[in-house]
Motif scaffolding. Structure first.
Motif, PDB file in Angstrom:
ATOM      1  N   UNK A  74      -9.842  -4.708  18.443  1.00 41.95           N
ATOM      2  CA  UNK A  74      -9.023  -5.450  18.987  1.00 41.95           C
ATOM      3  C   UNK A  74      -8.026  -6.317  17.583  1.00 41.95           C
ATOM      4  N   UNK A  75      -8.826  -6.163  15.995  1.00 50.04           N
ATOM      5  CA  UNK A  75      -8.343  -7.477  14.949  1.00 50.04           C
ATOM      6  C   UNK A  75      -6.630  -6.168  14.865  1.00 50.04           C
ATOM      7  N   UNK A  76      -7.117  -4.743  15.163  1.00 48.93           N
ATOM      8  CA  UNK A  76      -5.981  -3.844  14.404  1.00 48.93           C
ATOM      9  C   UNK A  76      -5.244  -4.387  15.740  1.00 48.93           C
ATOM     10  N   UNK A  77      -4.991  -4.060  16.560  1.00 48.96           N
ATOM     11  CA  UNK A  77      -4.206  -4.875  18.214  1.00 48.96           C
ATOM     12  C   UNK A  77      -3.585  -5.414  17.545  1.00 48.96           C
ATOM     13  N   UNK A  78      -4.510  -6.773  17.240  1.00 53.82           N
ATOM     14  CA  UNK A  78      -2.973  -8.391  16.661  1.00 53.82           C
ATOM     15  C   UNK A  78      -2.457  -7.501  16.274  1.00 53.82           C
ATOM     16  N   UNK A  79      -3.386  -6.436  14.740  1.00 52.03           N
ATOM     17  CA  UNK A  79      -2.302  -6.668  13.939  1.00 52.03           C
ATOM     18  C   UNK A  79      -0.968  -5.967  14.192  1.00 52.03           C
ATOM     19  N   UNK A  80      -1.023  -4.947  14.730  1.00 49.22           N
ATOM     20  CA  UNK A  80       0.104  -3.954  15.027  1.00 49.22           C
ATOM     21  C   UNK A  80       1.084  -5.156  15.515  1.00 49.22           C
ATOM     22  N   UNK A  81       0.708  -6.009  16.703  1.00 51.21           N
ATOM     23  CA  UNK A  81       2.081  -6.337  17.235  1.00 51.21           C
ATOM     24  C   UNK A  81       2.525  -7.648  16.548  1.00 51.21           C
ATOM     25  N   UNK A  82       1.443  -7.978  15.502  1.00 47.80           N
ATOM     26  CA  UNK A  82       2.373  -9.102  14.926  1.00 47.80           C
ATOM     27  C   UNK A  82       3.092  -8.422  13.703  1.00 47.80           C
ATOM     28  N   UNK A  83       3.159  -7.482  13.535  1.00 44.27           N
ATOM     29  CA  UNK A  83       3.783  -6.771  12.581  1.00 44.27           C
ATOM     30  C   UNK A  83       5.079  -5.648  13.005  1.00 44.27           C
ATOM     31  N   UNK A  84       4.783  -5.216  14.375  1.00 44.84           N
ATOM     32  CA  UNK A  84       6.158  -4.982  15.524  1.00 44.84           C
ATOM     33  C   UNK A  84       7.047  -6.086  15.973  1.00 44.84           C
ATOM     34  N   UNK A  85       6.254  -7.389  16.111  1.00 46.58           N
ATOM     35  CA  UNK A  85       6.987  -8.645  16.895  1.00 46.58           C
ATOM     36  C   UNK A  85       7.232  -9.699  16.080  1.00 46.58           C
ATOM     37  N   UNK A 122      17.432  -5.155   6.131  1.00 50.91           N
ATOM     38  CA  UNK A 122      16.422  -4.120   7.514  1.00 50.91           C
ATOM     39  C   UNK A 122      15.162  -4.946   7.489  1.00 50.91           C
ATOM     40  N   UNK A 123      14.590  -4.690   8.407  1.00 51.86           N
ATOM     41  CA  UNK A 123      12.660  -4.990   8.979  1.00 51.86           C
ATOM     42  C   UNK A 123      12.528  -4.027   8.216  1.00 51.86           C
ATOM     43  N   UNK A 124      11.533  -4.794   7.725  1.00 49.16           N
ATOM     44  CA  UNK A 124      10.317  -3.196   6.303  1.00 49.16           C
ATOM     45  C   UNK A 124       8.720  -4.185   7.339  1.00 49.16           C
ATOM     46  N   UNK A 125       8.221  -3.005   7.041  1.00 43.08           N
ATOM     47  CA  UNK A 125       6.938  -3.365   6.940  1.00 43.08           C
ATOM     48  C   UNK A 125       5.846  -2.966   5.548  1.00 43.08           C
ATOM     49  N   UNK A 126       5.464  -3.578   4.783  1.00 37.59           N
ATOM     50  CA  UNK A 126       4.461  -3.218   4.196  1.00 37.59           C
ATOM     51  C   UNK A 126       3.074  -2.748   4.771  1.00 37.59           C
ATOM     52  N   UNK A 127       2.629  -2.207   4.802  1.00 36.53           N
ATOM     53  CA  UNK A 127       1.298  -2.475   5.639  1.00 36.53           C
ATOM     54  C   UNK A 127       0.237  -2.069   4.930  1.00 36.53           C
ATOM     55  N   UNK A 128      -0.054  -1.630   3.731  1.00 34.08           N
ATOM     56  CA  UNK A 128      -1.832  -2.314   2.655  1.00 34.08           C
ATOM     57  C   UNK A 128      -1.245  -2.349   1.335  1.00 34.08           C
ATOM     58  N   UNK A 129      -1.359  -3.584   0.949  1.00 36.08           N
ATOM     59  CA  UNK A 129      -1.080  -4.505  -0.153  1.00 36.08           C
ATOM     60  C   UNK A 129      -2.299  -4.936  -0.806  1.00 36.08           C
ATOM     61  N   UNK A 130      -3.139  -4.251  -1.213  1.00 37.09           N
ATOM     62  CA  UNK A 130      -4.437  -5.010  -2.036  1.00 37.09           C
ATOM     63  C   UNK A 130      -4.323  -5.953  -2.781  1.00 37.09           C
ATOM     64  N   UNK A 131      -4.998  -6.881  -3.071  1.00 37.50           N
ATOM     65  CA  UNK A 131      -4.696  -7.788  -3.777  1.00 37.50           C
ATOM     66  C   UNK A 131      -5.771  -7.295  -4.615  1.00 37.50           C
ATOM     67  N   UNK A 132      -5.045  -6.942  -6.203  1.00 33.84           N
ATOM     68  CA  UNK A 132      -5.837  -7.211  -7.710  1.00 33.84           C
ATOM     69  C   UNK A 132      -5.869  -8.241  -8.176  1.00 33.84           C
ATOM     70  N   UNK A 133      -5.183  -9.651  -7.888  1.00 37.60           N
ATOM     71  CA  UNK A 133      -5.613 -10.952  -8.642  1.00 37.60           C
ATOM     72  C   UNK A 133      -5.341 -11.665  -7.424  1.00 37.60           C
ATOM     73  N   UNK A 134      -5.817 -13.103  -7.317  1.00 39.17           N
ATOM     74  CA  UNK A 134      -6.024 -14.184  -6.686  1.00 39.17           C
ATOM     75  C   UNK A 134      -6.133 -15.569  -7.489  1.00 39.17           C
TER      76      UNK A 134
END
Length: 388
Positions: free
Chosen positions: A71-82, A196-208
């Protein structure tokens, strides 16, 4: 009687294995029965071990967790695409390129206001004649902001634009995370590079830290002009940061802060950088209240000063016996809450230098705060005056 108890326990155990699709409440009740059976002296050690393993599996049913992940992944995909109702372009008539902007909502005095958010270094090059553009279902919607406030490129690299009321008819604000994101978490971003619309799907947090969020570099191409200003999301589809640039290791010269990375416990690699979304909220709150807000600079828990959106940290230089020691040049890995990171622990004090990128009346362009670590006192050094 003893063999009856054992048979009962094994029957319960067998039913759990044979019927994994039981409702969660029924599984939990069965797990309690198993737990009671395990305490019985009539069950062998091997049977107890097997029963405990089964009980643990029942208490944490995999069906629900898999469903939640899907369900969470579906929400993420919906946001990424729309995301076009929430993410658009910021432009200037004289500029031959555009940046990314996204929409958040402010609740003030019982009213709802929409704000566009982008990177400060983009807004600073566009002056006041800014247009926010969103393409929804093939139709372009353009808005002229009523107000604009920004931080600085090397400091709070965010800009906010107060949108006119009619923007609420077509735009959808993104949710903002109330918490900062931690290192090790996975994030994603959406935005426009070269329009041009772009997505970066997997960004790992290295420092915050309060000043910057550093992520792995996950764009499928080299940095493109315009992606700055893109929203960075957590796994709840909440905005945690504003993308403000990328640095590819090995390209160009090394900045001073890059040379200090080993002392901070990091290695040089391709990275992307974002400014925490809290800075955008600070700018909006400052506009409403008239009170300047920022983030405290702390050294071993002692507050040195407050870093404002129009300022950025230059360096932290320790001293001992009235002699300066090797310091740290501020960069995206510098933690405002732990300025002591990477420095020798036996210093008598430190000099913290701040640059007023946006001039402040009555203040020097560069301010130097001297913290005496023995007395815990801080003083502002006046130009031409000695350090010690």
């Amino acid at each position: 009687m003893k063999w009856i108890k054992t048979l009962t326990v094994l029957t319960v155990w067998g039913s759990l294995i044979a019927a994994p699709a039981l409702p969660v409440c029924a599984q939990q009740n069965a797990a309690k029965a198993v737990a009671r059976a395990v305490k019985s002296q009539a069950v062998s050690a091997a049977a107890k071990k097997a029963l405990k393993k089964t009980a643990r599996a029942v208490k944490k049913p995999e069906v629900g967790s898999v469903l939640a992940r899907r369900t969470a992944q579906a929400r993420v995909n919906a946001l990424k695409n729309n995301a076009q109702r929430s993410v658009g372009l910021v432009s200037h008539p004289a500029a031959d390129w555009k940046g990314t902007v996204f929409v958040i909502q402010e609740n003030f005095n019982g009213q709802k206001y929409l704000w566009g958010v982008s990177a400060a270094h983009i807004a600073s090059m566009m002056y006041d004649d800014v247009t926010l553009q969103f393409t929804i279902n093939g139709k372009k919607h353009e808005f002229k902001p009523l107000k604009m406030f920004r931080g600085t490129r090397d400091g709070a690299d965010v800009a906010v634009f107060l949108l006119p009321p009619n923007a609420a008819r077509v735009l959808k604000p993104l949710s903002v995370s109330p918490r900062s994101i931690k290192a090790g978490k996975e994030t994603f971003s959406v935005g426009y590079g070269h329009s041009i619309y772009n997505r970066a799907d997997h960004r790992t947090i290295l420092a915050s830290n309060p000043g910057r969020i550093v992520t792995s570099y996950e764009l499928a191409h080299k940095p493109r002009a315009g992606y700055c200003g893109s929203p960075l999301f957590n796994d709840h589809n909440e905005v945690v940061g504003v993308h403000c640039g990328s640095i590819l290791n090995g390209e160009g010269f090394l900045s001073r802060w890059q040379k200090d990375l080993p002392r901070l416990g990091y290695e040089k690699q391709n990275i992307s950088i974002a400014t925490p979304i809290a800075w955008a909220q600070m700018l909006i709150n400052e506009y409403r209240s008239g009170i300047k807000a920022g983030t405290p600079l702390l050294f071993n828990g002692v507050k040195v000063t407050t870093l404002l959106p129009g300022q950025h940290l230059l360096d932290i230089i320790p001293f001992a016996n009235k002699k300066f020691r090797l310091g740290i040049s501020a960069g995206p890995y510098t933690d405002a809450a732990h300025l002591e990171n990477g420095l020798a622990p036996d210093a008598d004090g430190v000099v913290v230098s701040i640059y007023n990128e946006i001039p402040v009346a009555g203040q020097e362009e560069v301010q130097q705060f001297i913290l005496n670590l023995k007395t815990k006192r801080v003083r502002l050094r006046k130009p031409g005056k000695p350090y010690f």
